[in-house]
Scaffold this active site. Structure first.
Site, PDB file in Angstrom:
ATOM      1  N   ASP A 302       1.050  -1.002  -0.162  1.00  0.00           N
ATOM      2  CA  ASP A 302      -0.107  -0.165  -0.065  1.00  0.00           C
ATOM      3  C   ASP A 302       1.036   1.188  -0.006  1.00  0.00           C
ATOM      4  OD1 ASP A 302      -2.061   1.408   0.102  1.00  0.00           O
ATOM      5  OD2 ASP A 302      -2.839   0.923   1.945  1.00  0.00           O
ATOM      6  N   THR A 304       0.108   4.863   1.853  1.00  0.00           N
ATOM      7  CA  THR A 304      -0.135   5.270   2.639  1.00  0.00           C
ATOM      8  C   THR A 304       0.171   4.489   4.084  1.00  0.00           C
ATOM      9  OG1 THR A 304      -2.008   6.876   2.042  1.00  0.00           O
ATOM     10  CG2 THR A 304      -1.371   6.805   4.613  1.00  0.00           C
ATOM     11  N   ASP A 544      -1.740  -1.934   5.972  1.00  0.00           N
ATOM     12  CA  ASP A 544      -2.031  -1.549   7.296  1.00  0.00           C
ATOM     13  C   ASP A 544      -3.772  -1.372   7.687  1.00  0.00           C
ATOM     14  OD1 ASP A 544      -2.420   0.618   5.629  1.00  0.00           O
ATOM     15  OD2 ASP A 544      -1.442   2.170   6.887  1.00  0.00           O
TER      16      ASP A 544
END
Length: 837
Positions: A302, A304, A544
């Site tokens: 990912d 971010t 996350d």
């Protein structure tokens, strides 16, 4: 559908209706199950194919009072079962606790009144009151005339809030960040979006690693060959009239050829590797991930929270009109310090720029529907927002070229403006936010803050031949610009929507040539991971948020950030405790070290198995008794158990391009053939020598007792000679074989040129010290009566050593020559086999 569920938004359901729906399964109950039961875990691990064979042999030996033999035959199988069952039970407990939704209370409308209840008491058809800060616990549309802004980043990875108009669906697991209104509970419990994600995340999906698969194949192959050999030997034993005890003992010896200890060794190596990796900032939750991560050739991540910290930094400030830079910096800093509802933008400006808090008279907080915020203070009125949101109100031209240039670099551009007329309000007569005519004062470009170690880590991945792909919910162009800043060749980014209509073949072609994917949903991430696996890549997925959980489950290695969602951490194989994927390259090196160590140990294991198998088959065919007793199998603690443990722990990482178990056959076959040939010759010589009167070094009474213990027969003169010959020959064979096994370790880790027939000398002298220690320990076995009696050997005998020592020297010379000249490689065609490995 909504009309069928609800008749009046103001009154909601009655208490009787809610209770009726709860009893009929329409409640928002937490998702349960999804993994195997404890009984199933224990049954499959304890009663595995390998353990059943050991248990049958152990039971027979126990029934006959052969307790030490039974312990040797069954012990490792039980240890392996306990280790594997404990690991799976630990994983099950984590998955069973997994829940996407918080258990905070919610407000529902029932009987015309608002009441606070637990989320699992919500039923299908309920009306929920939603306010900023509330987590959405069910799926359903927005009711009434109000708009709600929902943060769906936990579900989709999209960092900007999404405006939900009346009739639009709110999804469970998202968060209300602005607006107050009502929602209809249409999909609840396991039928809701959060429920489906939770059930999918709980699904047990542990992959076996390449090492585990190869070890299992080799063990099954050895078992098959052992079974064939056992059938022939036991058939011969039946014809010769061996006793049941003799048959069971023979079976125990043959079953000892199967290298069950490899499973135990792998478990120990994984555990030690996990402890090492933890010091680098990676917590291993699935123990085989220690080795699995070393096989990764594609890392999907990912943006971010992985490439970036999730924080913003001020990249550039440009004054506009007659204003200077210092003035613009002071205005931006003061505006940020004065905000009553700070966000990432105001926090970044406040941290980077000077300024003091103003006395605020009115504030318009930032909202995604407005895309601007404003403050009215004693110093004036100031607006900060997206250039295109303010463009229609500007009295001066928008610096379009500068905005486009910054956007292409992945920067977030904001315009600072003020009303052209002093005192112009920021609200209309109804109190709704509105923009007056504006004058541009300055422009600020903000960048997503890259993690400090990202560029270096990406470079190390590239050196190791590992590709990276970025899968993000943000705008593809922004993601591509950030990826380029991190050192990736971003290429042409692809939006997730373009994947929807592709079949598997077209998707595979697109995924193979694309580095950056933006605006991707959880389903897109999962499809991309599956596509890479179809193309025979070994995939690690780093994430996350809950939106990453399905892709983490689909990858061979799932990696979560510690600061990420609890769901993602629970389903991950590895958790990055420092929120830095810089821990992955050291983890890969540790995995390669373990593979190299297991490879060295496998050389020792298979050399022992092949040698003993050849000796057993040859001696039995020659009619010279049986060359081993079950107690003598216990000597493998010295020849295999201890050496392989230390070889695995001391191994160095193999190169990234090295192939697993390279040259295994080239080492094992010459060692087995030559060692078995010398061992069989020694056994036959000693057997014949004792048969014609060559003493064994033990008294007749001791040999009689050993004969009766070993065969289960009463002593008689005709069988005495055979028993004495067998015991003496076994002692000589075991002595030769143990000493030869110790020297084989020095072929694998040569301390000097003398032993460097197979590989180059090593600077690590620990294997040489290990060999010296093993020889000393085996010497104690040969000279201590309690020990040599326990292992079924005779006492020290000068004639025997007169045969063993010269034969060992000759064996070393022949094997060294075979390795140096690769003689057996040429005879058996192993050069081609080695190149394939």
């Amino acid at each position: 559908m909504e009309q069928q569920l609800l008749t009046d938004v103001g009154t909601g359901l009655t208490s009787a209706q809610a209770e009726y729906r709860r009893r009929h399964g329409d409640a928002n109950t937490a998702v349960k199950g999804g993994s195997r039961s404890y009984a199933e875990i224990l049954r499959t691990n304890v009663f595995s194919f390998f353990n059943i064979i050991l248990f049958v042999i152990g039971a027979a030996l126990l029934a006959m009072g052969r307790y030490s033999d039974a312990l040797i035959s069954v012990g490792l199988g039980l240890i392996n079962a306990v280790i594997s069952a404990a690991q799976e039970i630990r994983a099950k407990r984590k998955l069973d606790r997994l829940q996407l939704l918080e258990r905070t209370q919610v407000v529902v409308v029932r009987d015309g009144q608002e009441s606070t209840i637990n989320p699992d008491q919500v039923v299908r058809g309920d009306v929920l009151r939603i306010k900023p800060g509330d987590q959405i616990v069910v799926d359903g549309p927005v009711l009434g005339e109000t708009r709600i802004e929902a943060d769906e980043s936990l579900l989709t990875g999209e960092s900007d809030p999404v405006v939900k108009q009346p009739g639009d669906d709110l999804r469970s697991g998202s968060l209300c960040v602005a607006g107050t209104g009502h929602q209809l509970a249409r999909d609840v419990g396991a039928h809701s979006y959060a429920g489906r994600l939770t059930a999918e995340a709980r699904r047990a999906s542990t992959d076996k690693t390449p090492l585990q698969k190869r070890i299992e194949f080799l063990v099954r192959l050895v078992m098959a060959l052992t079974a064939l050999m056992s059938g022939a030997i036991l058939g011969q034993a039946a014809i010769e009239g061996f006793t049941l005890l003799r048959v069971v003992q023979t079976t125990a010896v043959l079953s000892g050829l199967v290298p069950y200890g490899l499973f135990f060794l792998i478990a120990v190596a994984y555990t030690a590797g996990a402890a090492t990796i933890a010091r680098s900032g990676a917590l291993v939750q699935q123990v085989n991930a220690v080795e699995s991560v070393s096989n990764v050739d594609v890392v999907c991540t990912d943006k971010t929270g992985t490439l970036t910290t999730g924080q913003l930094t001020v990249e550039e400030i440009q004054p506009l009109g007659a204003h200077d830079r210092d003035e613009v910096e002071l205005l931006l800093g003061s505006l940020a310090h004065s905000a009553a509802t700070p966000n990432l933008t105001s926090q970044a400006l406040a941290a980077a720029l000077p300024g003091a808090a103003w006395q605020v008279r009115d504030e318009i907080p930032f909202a995604s529907s407005l895309r601007w915020s404003g403050l009215t203070t004693e110093e004036g009125t100031w607006i900060l927002g997206a250039p295109d949101a303010l463009a229609a109100s500007l009295s001066t031209p928008l610096p379009t070229d500068a905005v486009v240039k910054h956007a292409e670099r992945g920067l977030r551009v904001l315009l600072l403006a003020r009303p052209t007329h002093d005192g112009a309000p920021l609200r209309d007569a109804a109190g709704r936010p509105t923009l007056p005519a504006l004058e541009a004062v300055g422009m600020v470009a903000l960048a997503d803050e890259l993690r400090p170690e990202v560029s270096e880590t990406i470079a190390r991945f590239r050196q190791d031949g590992v590709d990276l792909k970025v899968l993000s919910g943000d705008d593809p162009r922004t993601v591509a610009a950030i990826a380029a800043r991190a050192g990736l060749d971003a290429g042409e980014p692809v939006p997730g929507a373009s994947l929807d209509d592709l079949d598997d073949a077209a998707l595979d072609r697109l995924v193979s040539r694309t580095t950056v994917f933006g605006r991707v949903a959880p389903e897109h991430k999962e499809r991309i991971v599956r596509s890479l696996r179809r193309q025979h890549h070994y995939v690690a997925m780093i994430g996350d948020g809950v939106n990453d959980a399905r892709a983490l489950k689909g990858a061979q290695v799932g990696v979560a950030m510690r600061s990420g969602s609890a769901v993602t951490r629970d389903v991950a194989d590895i958790v990055l405790t420092d929120d830095s994927f810089a821990a992955l390259p050291p983890a890969q090196r540790e995995g390669r070290r373990i593979i190299n160590g297991i490879g060295l140990s496998l050389h020792v294991f298979l050399a022992r198995v092949a040698t003993q198998g050849l000796v057993i088959l040859t001696v039995t065919m020659l009619g010279l008794g049986f060359p081993y007793s079950p107690t003598q199998v216990g000597l493998t603690l010295f020849t295999v158990g201890v050496p392989t443990f230390f070889l695995t722990m001391w191994a160095k990482p193999m190169p990234p391009d090295a192939k697993m178990f390279s040259g295994l056959a080239g080492f094992v076959i010459p060692a087995a053939v030559i060692t078995a040939s010398f061992g069989t010759a020694l056994y036959a010589t000693l057997y014949e020598a004792v048969t014609i009167g060559f003493g064994s070094g033990r008294t007749p009474a001791e040999i009689v007792r050993e004969f009766e213990r070993y065969t289960g027969l009463a002593y008689n003169d005709s069988d005495f000679t055979a028993a004495a010959a067998t015991i003496a020959a076994q002692t000589g064979l075991s002595s030769f074989f143990c000493l030869a096994s110790f020297l084989l370790i020095l072929f694998l880790a040569p301390p000097n040129r003398l032993f460097a027939a197979w590989t180059e000398p090593t600077d690590d002298k620990r294997p040489a010290y290990l060999v010296a220690g093993l020889m000393a320990a085996f010497g104690a076995v040969l000279f201590v009566p309690t020990l040599y009696t326990y292992f079924g050997l005779t006492g020290p005998s000068k004639p025997m050593f007169a045969l063993v020592v010269p034969l060992l020297v000759l064996w070393f010379a022949v094997l060294s020559l075979a390795y140096r000249l690769r003689l057996l490689d040429r005879v058996l065609g192993l050069d081609n086999l080695r190149s394939d490995n």
